[in-house]
Design a protein around this motif. Structure first.
Motif, PDB file in Angstrom:
ATOM      1  N   CYS A  98     -27.783   3.500 -18.484  1.00  0.00           N
ATOM      2  CA  CYS A  98     -27.782   2.259 -19.377  1.00  0.00           C
ATOM      3  C   CYS A  98     -28.152   2.493 -20.772  1.00  0.00           C
ATOM      4  O   CYS A  98     -27.522   2.047 -21.755  1.00  0.00           O
ATOM      5  CB  CYS A  98     -28.596   1.190 -18.761  1.00  0.00           C
ATOM      6  N   LYS A  99     -28.969   3.466 -21.048  1.00  0.00           N
ATOM      7  CA  LYS A  99     -29.258   3.830 -22.329  1.00  0.00           C
ATOM      8  C   LYS A  99     -28.195   4.627 -23.291  1.00  0.00           C
ATOM      9  O   LYS A  99     -28.293   4.345 -24.298  1.00  0.00           O
ATOM     10  CB  LYS A  99     -30.523   4.440 -22.487  1.00  0.00           C
ATOM     11  N   SER A 100     -27.005   5.043 -22.513  1.00  0.00           N
ATOM     12  CA  SER A 100     -26.267   5.680 -23.116  1.00  0.00           C
ATOM     13  C   SER A 100     -24.769   4.603 -23.377  1.00  0.00           C
ATOM     14  O   SER A 100     -23.851   4.928 -23.878  1.00  0.00           O
ATOM     15  CB  SER A 100     -25.865   7.003 -22.515  1.00  0.00           C
ATOM     16  N   GLN A 101     -24.906   3.456 -22.763  1.00  0.00           N
ATOM     17  CA  GLN A 101     -23.805   2.669 -22.925  1.00  0.00           C
ATOM     18  C   GLN A 101     -23.260   2.285 -24.290  1.00  0.00           C
ATOM     19  O   GLN A 101     -24.214   1.815 -25.232  1.00  0.00           O
ATOM     20  CB  GLN A 101     -23.852   1.326 -21.996  1.00  0.00           C
ATOM     21  N   THR A 102     -21.954   1.835 -24.577  1.00  0.00           N
ATOM     22  CA  THR A 102     -21.754   1.107 -25.812  1.00  0.00           C
ATOM     23  C   THR A 102     -21.040  -0.168 -25.538  1.00  0.00           C
ATOM     24  O   THR A 102     -20.278  -0.207 -24.716  1.00  0.00           O
ATOM     25  CB  THR A 102     -20.992   2.457 -26.560  1.00  0.00           C
ATOM     26  N   PHE A 103     -21.197  -1.005 -26.609  1.00  0.00           N
ATOM     27  CA  PHE A 103     -20.528  -1.941 -26.593  1.00  0.00           C
ATOM     28  C   PHE A 103     -19.449  -2.212 -27.686  1.00  0.00           C
ATOM     29  O   PHE A 103     -19.807  -1.571 -28.640  1.00  0.00           O
ATOM     30  CB  PHE A 103     -21.560  -3.184 -26.541  1.00  0.00           C
ATOM     31  N   SER A 104     -18.372  -3.002 -27.585  1.00  0.00           N
ATOM     32  CA  SER A 104     -17.616  -2.889 -28.858  1.00  0.00           C
ATOM     33  C   SER A 104     -18.359  -3.997 -30.014  1.00  0.00           C
ATOM     34  O   SER A 104     -17.679  -3.973 -31.243  1.00  0.00           O
ATOM     35  CB  SER A 104     -16.089  -3.594 -28.360  1.00  0.00           C
ATOM     36  N   GLN A 105     -19.122  -5.024 -29.466  1.00  0.00           N
ATOM     37  CA  GLN A 105     -19.652  -5.603 -30.688  1.00  0.00           C
ATOM     38  C   GLN A 105     -20.683  -4.932 -31.399  1.00  0.00           C
ATOM     39  O   GLN A 105     -21.792  -4.475 -30.772  1.00  0.00           O
ATOM     40  CB  GLN A 105     -20.097  -7.110 -30.172  1.00  0.00           C
ATOM     41  N   ALA A 135     -33.676  -5.764 -25.555  1.00  0.00           N
ATOM     42  CA  ALA A 135     -34.820  -5.315 -25.401  1.00  0.00           C
ATOM     43  C   ALA A 135     -35.261  -4.306 -24.274  1.00  0.00           C
ATOM     44  O   ALA A 135     -35.946  -3.319 -24.394  1.00  0.00           O
ATOM     45  CB  ALA A 135     -35.964  -6.553 -24.946  1.00  0.00           C
ATOM     46  N   SER A 136     -34.450  -4.520 -23.032  1.00  0.00           N
ATOM     47  CA  SER A 136     -34.630  -3.480 -21.995  1.00  0.00           C
ATOM     48  C   SER A 136     -33.364  -3.357 -21.361  1.00  0.00           C
ATOM     49  O   SER A 136     -32.548  -4.112 -21.380  1.00  0.00           O
ATOM     50  CB  SER A 136     -35.708  -4.278 -20.972  1.00  0.00           C
ATOM     51  N   CYS A 137     -33.193  -2.096 -20.458  1.00  0.00           N
ATOM     52  CA  CYS A 137     -32.062  -2.164 -19.880  1.00  0.00           C
ATOM     53  C   CYS A 137     -32.595  -1.194 -18.413  1.00  0.00           C
ATOM     54  O   CYS A 137     -33.467  -0.488 -18.450  1.00  0.00           O
ATOM     55  CB  CYS A 137     -31.049  -1.252 -20.385  1.00  0.00           C
ATOM     56  N   THR A 138     -31.878  -1.384 -17.428  1.00  0.00           N
ATOM     57  CA  THR A 138     -31.968  -0.502 -16.214  1.00  0.00           C
ATOM     58  C   THR A 138     -30.747  -0.554 -15.388  1.00  0.00           C
ATOM     59  O   THR A 138     -29.965  -1.029 -15.470  1.00  0.00           O
ATOM     60  CB  THR A 138     -33.170  -1.241 -15.305  1.00  0.00           C
ATOM     61  N   ASP A 139     -30.928   0.736 -14.683  1.00  0.00           N
ATOM     62  CA  ASP A 139     -29.544   1.174 -13.614  1.00  0.00           C
ATOM     63  C   ASP A 139     -30.121   0.363 -12.631  1.00  0.00           C
ATOM     64  O   ASP A 139     -31.168   0.603 -11.752  1.00  0.00           O
ATOM     65  CB  ASP A 139     -29.416   2.698 -13.732  1.00  0.00           C
ATOM     66  N   LEU A 140     -29.095  -0.482 -12.195  1.00  0.00           N
ATOM     67  CA  LEU A 140     -29.385  -1.092 -10.879  1.00  0.00           C
ATOM     68  C   LEU A 140     -29.359  -0.120  -9.403  1.00  0.00           C
ATOM     69  O   LEU A 140     -28.303   0.870  -9.691  1.00  0.00           O
ATOM     70  CB  LEU A 140     -28.619  -2.318 -10.525  1.00  0.00           C
ATOM     71  N   PRO A 141     -29.823  -0.374  -8.479  1.00  0.00           N
ATOM     72  CA  PRO A 141     -29.823   0.715  -7.393  1.00  0.00           C
ATOM     73  C   PRO A 141     -28.434   0.634  -6.636  1.00  0.00           C
ATOM     74  O   PRO A 141     -28.338   1.719  -5.785  1.00  0.00           O
ATOM     75  CB  PRO A 141     -30.937   0.227  -6.132  1.00  0.00           C
ATOM     76  N   THR A 142     -27.577  -0.346  -6.543  1.00  0.00           N
ATOM     77  CA  THR A 142     -26.155  -0.175  -5.931  1.00  0.00           C
ATOM     78  C   THR A 142     -25.218  -0.456  -6.882  1.00  0.00           C
ATOM     79  O   THR A 142     -25.365  -1.062  -7.862  1.00  0.00           O
ATOM     80  CB  THR A 142     -26.460  -1.147  -4.727  1.00  0.00           C
ATOM     81  N   LEU A 143     -24.041  -0.374  -6.249  1.00  0.00           N
ATOM     82  CA  LEU A 143     -22.630  -0.386  -7.004  1.00  0.00           C
ATOM     83  C   LEU A 143     -22.462   0.129  -8.300  1.00  0.00           C
ATOM     84  O   LEU A 143     -21.512  -0.400  -8.911  1.00  0.00           O
ATOM     85  CB  LEU A 143     -22.446  -1.864  -6.908  1.00  0.00           C
ATOM     86  N   ALA A 202     -24.122  -0.344 -11.015  1.00  0.00           N
ATOM     87  CA  ALA A 202     -24.187  -1.254 -11.952  1.00  0.00           C
ATOM     88  C   ALA A 202     -25.269  -1.069 -12.772  1.00  0.00           C
ATOM     89  O   ALA A 202     -26.400  -0.483 -12.470  1.00  0.00           O
ATOM     90  CB  ALA A 202     -24.437  -2.699 -11.277  1.00  0.00           C
ATOM     91  N   SER A 203     -25.410  -1.692 -13.926  1.00  0.00           N
ATOM     92  CA  SER A 203     -26.437  -1.620 -14.886  1.00  0.00           C
ATOM     93  C   SER A 203     -26.882  -2.825 -15.581  1.00  0.00           C
ATOM     94  O   SER A 203     -25.629  -3.639 -15.695  1.00  0.00           O
ATOM     95  CB  SER A 203     -26.546  -0.638 -15.822  1.00  0.00           C
ATOM     96  N   ILE A 204     -27.961  -3.305 -15.992  1.00  0.00           N
ATOM     97  CA  ILE A 204     -27.924  -4.457 -16.909  1.00  0.00           C
ATOM     98  C   ILE A 204     -28.932  -4.202 -18.228  1.00  0.00           C
ATOM     99  O   ILE A 204     -29.881  -3.715 -17.958  1.00  0.00           O
ATOM    100  CB  ILE A 204     -28.548  -5.691 -15.918  1.00  0.00           C
ATOM    101  N   HIS A 205     -28.291  -4.794 -19.193  1.00  0.00           N
ATOM    102  CA  HIS A 205     -29.166  -4.997 -20.601  1.00  0.00           C
ATOM    103  C   HIS A 205     -29.671  -6.318 -20.618  1.00  0.00           C
ATOM    104  O   HIS A 205     -28.934  -7.591 -20.184  1.00  0.00           O
ATOM    105  CB  HIS A 205     -28.589  -4.489 -21.705  1.00  0.00           C
ATOM    106  N   TRP A 206     -30.919  -6.476 -21.094  1.00  0.00           N
ATOM    107  CA  TRP A 206     -31.411  -8.010 -21.145  1.00  0.00           C
ATOM    108  C   TRP A 206     -32.551  -7.989 -22.178  1.00  0.00           C
ATOM    109  O   TRP A 206     -33.193  -7.144 -22.535  1.00  0.00           O
ATOM    110  CB  TRP A 206     -31.955  -8.655 -19.850  1.00  0.00           C
TER     111      TRP A 206
END
Length: 248
Positions: free
Chosen positions: A27-34, A40-48, A50-54
């Motif tokens: 998640c820390k290496s992800q990039t967004f177009s905006q 404030a935080s991010c984590t890689d979710l344990p399945t599928l 998936a990851s989330i920033h929030w």
């Protein structure tokens, strides 16, 4: 010769483990177009995969806000991804869902669904205020961006559910698979990280608007995130190399 072969085999296994999504923090290496979009935080979710920033802003008026960027690859390119909060339980029923998929015109759309049963779903408002929402597709994955208004006095942790599916029929997401990973795609989201668990609360980012043309940006996380996966990967490769060097 046997020792050399064993050493090479262990190095190959270690490198594979290090590259595994289950063991590396992505998640820390992800990039967004905006540009300048931070969380404030991010984590890689344990399945599928998936990851989330929030980011959670408890001081926002008139209600606290939760800003998220959820990323996952759909089960098939023509499929869908979903992220939800469940204020009444821990599973799918009761989930207030954001679902993204490719529309007929090729754009990536986000729709809201109040999941009241395991039957067919219909687009509907959800119990949280949706201040903004959009989605983008990149490298086989879909990212849902949203800012939600949460009730005042929300608990420190909320139940989240995420899912992926393989098809969209007439604009409606079809049922997802019921494999172990699909059934296990739920946990709690700590709204504001603290110094004790590796992060820190910060103001939510600016409201999400349509992305401007141009490349993505790196450094999407302000504050800490769980890095046990990457640490385990580094430790694992060192440990395996240590065994191969000193144990043969």
């Amino acid at each position: 010769m046997a020792a050399s072969s064993s050493l090479l085999l262990l190095i190959a296994v270690a490198m594979a483990l290090l590259a595994s999504p289950a063991l590396s923090l992505t998640c820390k290496s992800q990039t967004f177009s905006q540009h300048n979009l931070t969380f404030a935080s991010c984590t890689d979710l344990p399945t599928l995969k998936a990851s989330i920033h929030w980011s959670y802003d408890a001081a926002a008026k008139p209600m606290p806000t939760l800003s998220v960027a959820f990323t996952a690859p759909p089960a098939k390119p023509e499929g869908w991804v979903a992220w939800a909060l469940n204020p009444t339980g821990t599973g799918m029923v009761g989930s207030q869902s954001l679902v993204a998929f490719a529309a007929a015109n090729g754009s990536t759309v986000v729709k809201t669904y109040n999941i009241t049963s395991y039957g067919p779903i219909s687009e509907s408002p959800i119990s949280y205020g949706v201040l903004s929402k959009r989605a983008e597709s990149s490298k086989g994955a879909i990212t849902i961006f949203a800012v939600l208004a949460l009730p005042a006095g929300s608990k420190a942790a909320v139940n989240q559910v995420w899912q992926v599916g393989s098809a969209v029929v007439d604009g409606v997401p079809a049922k997802h698979a019921f494999a172990p990973d699909n059934l296990a795609s739920k946990n709690t989201l700590q709204l504001a990280r603290t110094a004790e668990d590796g992060g820190a609360p910060s103001p939510a980012p600016a409201p999400i608007v349509a992305a401007a043309p141009g490349g993505g940006v790196s450094g999407n996380v302000n504050g800490g995130a769980r890095a046990w996966g990457s640490r385990l990967g580094d430790y694992g490769i060192c440990a395996l190399l240590g065994i191969s060097i000193f144990g043969f």
